[in-house]
Design a protein around this motif. Sequence first.
Motif, PDB file in Angstrom:
ATOM      1  N   PHE A  11      -1.084  -3.486  -3.681  1.00  0.00           N
ATOM      2  CA  PHE A  11      -1.903  -2.974  -2.577  1.00  0.00           C
ATOM      3  C   PHE A  11      -1.282  -1.716  -1.975  1.00  0.00           C
ATOM      4  O   PHE A  11      -1.924  -0.678  -1.851  1.00  0.00           O
ATOM      5  CB  PHE A  11      -2.043  -4.073  -1.514  1.00  0.00           C
ATOM      6  N   TRP A  12       0.003  -1.808  -1.630  1.00  0.00           N
ATOM      7  CA  TRP A  12       0.666  -0.664  -0.996  1.00  0.00           C
ATOM      8  C   TRP A  12       0.879   0.484  -1.966  1.00  0.00           C
ATOM      9  O   TRP A  12       0.891   1.645  -1.560  1.00  0.00           O
ATOM     10  CB  TRP A  12       1.983  -1.094  -0.348  1.00  0.00           C
ATOM     11  N   GLY A  51      -0.633   3.922  -1.084  1.00  0.00           N
ATOM     12  CA  GLY A  51       0.300   5.060  -1.056  1.00  0.00           C
ATOM     13  C   GLY A  51      -0.196   6.185  -1.938  1.00  0.00           C
ATOM     14  O   GLY A  51      -0.112   7.375  -1.565  1.00  0.00           O
ATOM     15  N   GLY A  52      -0.752   5.854  -3.083  1.00  0.00           N
ATOM     16  CA  GLY A  52      -1.304   6.865  -3.995  1.00  0.00           C
ATOM     17  C   GLY A  52      -2.454   7.609  -3.353  1.00  0.00           C
ATOM     18  O   GLY A  52      -2.525   8.852  -3.395  1.00  0.00           O
ATOM     19  N   ILE A  53      -3.351   6.848  -2.732  1.00  0.00           N
ATOM     20  CA  ILE A  53      -4.520   7.468  -2.089  1.00  0.00           C
ATOM     21  C   ILE A  53      -4.064   8.390  -0.950  1.00  0.00           C
ATOM     22  O   ILE A  53      -4.523   9.539  -0.832  1.00  0.00           O
ATOM     23  CB  ILE A  53      -5.481   6.371  -1.546  1.00  0.00           C
ATOM     24  N   VAL A  54      -3.135   7.926  -0.147  1.00  0.00           N
ATOM     25  CA  VAL A  54      -2.629   8.719   0.980  1.00  0.00           C
ATOM     26  C   VAL A  54      -1.936   9.987   0.465  1.00  0.00           C
ATOM     27  O   VAL A  54      -2.118  11.083   1.021  1.00  0.00           O
ATOM     28  CB  VAL A  54      -1.664   7.868   1.844  1.00  0.00           C
ATOM     29  N   SER A  55      -1.184   9.874  -0.618  1.00  0.00           N
ATOM     30  CA  SER A  55      -0.490  11.042  -1.191  1.00  0.00           C
ATOM     31  C   SER A  55      -1.487  12.105  -1.622  1.00  0.00           C
ATOM     32  O   SER A  55      -1.312  13.298  -1.328  1.00  0.00           O
ATOM     33  CB  SER A  55       0.344  10.632  -2.414  1.00  0.00           C
ATOM     34  N   VAL A  56      -2.522  11.671  -2.340  1.00  0.00           N
ATOM     35  CA  VAL A  56      -3.533  12.637  -2.803  1.00  0.00           C
ATOM     36  C   VAL A  56      -4.232  13.262  -1.598  1.00  0.00           C
ATOM     37  O   VAL A  56      -4.465  14.484  -1.556  1.00  0.00           O
ATOM     38  CB  VAL A  56      -4.540  11.925  -3.759  1.00  0.00           C
ATOM     39  N   GLY A  57      -4.530  12.407  -0.596  1.00  0.00           N
ATOM     40  CA  GLY A  57      -5.175  12.903   0.610  1.00  0.00           C
ATOM     41  C   GLY A  57      -4.329  13.942   1.325  1.00  0.00           C
ATOM     42  O   GLY A  57      -4.829  15.002   1.733  1.00  0.00           O
TER      43      GLY A  57
END
Lengths: 126, 171
Positions: free
Chosen positions: A96-97, A101-107
């Motif tokens: 989950f994290w 974390g991946g989504i937040v990094s790309v964002g």
Amino acid sequence: MSRTLQKTGLPLALLAAFVLCLPACSGGPEEIWQPETLVQEQPLEGAKFTETLAAGKLVLTATRKVRATETPVERLYLHHTETWSDFDWDSFGLVFWSVLGGIVSVGLYFLFAFVVFDTTKDEENK
Amino acid sequence: MKRTSSLLLCLLLCGCASRSWTEATDDVRPTGAPREVIEDRPLAGEFFELRTDLEADGFHIAENVNTDDAGRVQIDLLPPALQCLHYGHDVKLELYSFEEEKVVYTRTLTAEESRGVIRECSVQAKLGAELRLRRRSADQLDKLIEANGDLELREQLEAIRNKVKLRLEWE
């Protein structure tokens, strides 16, 4: 609305319950008969030795007369299959994290690349 | 409810594991008539003890040997040959079977045969082969070299001595 939710939610809940019951529903083992040959040896006399002398070594070949009974048979093999739910919160949390974390990094990449350091604004000001 | 159910299902499906294995049972059923044959078969994987005569000073050879898949067992004749020449009498080789609990093979190594063994081992030593001996057999070799008047035999023994490597107690 509540009826729609019931229609979709109930089957999914039942499916989840089915997955939980997997160990109990795995069934009995599968029976497989496989052919093989049963060999029974009965020694008839003591060991005999044949001598060969070469290069400082004595090579003895030991043989024994035996009565061998070969019976073609089929042996029963049981093939077991077991399925169970291996879920635990630690591995779920890790996945989950990691995804979050991946989504937040790309964002963050897009935020800094196109909003904070927006080069088009500088060109427009010129 | 839909979201909760979906989440629960996803979680369970993600953690699903399965394994399968096959177990052999003792249940058999005959499918044809038994066939009986009488034949000589090699004795594979048999363990024996190789023994030689017990000397007055307590020296004797006792080594464990075993047969390979073809029923062959290889016995190094150099130590018994040295025993034969050192003590000056024929040496009896015996194979004691651990399974049958008795001596199953006996052979006498004469002085003439021992000289033949020494000659063949010396040829191998000159060709570069390594010869492995226990400490007491190596001592016998040294004593034979010192005491022997036969020049040819002495030369052969010295060739062997140059290529001897000691076998440790546990080997």
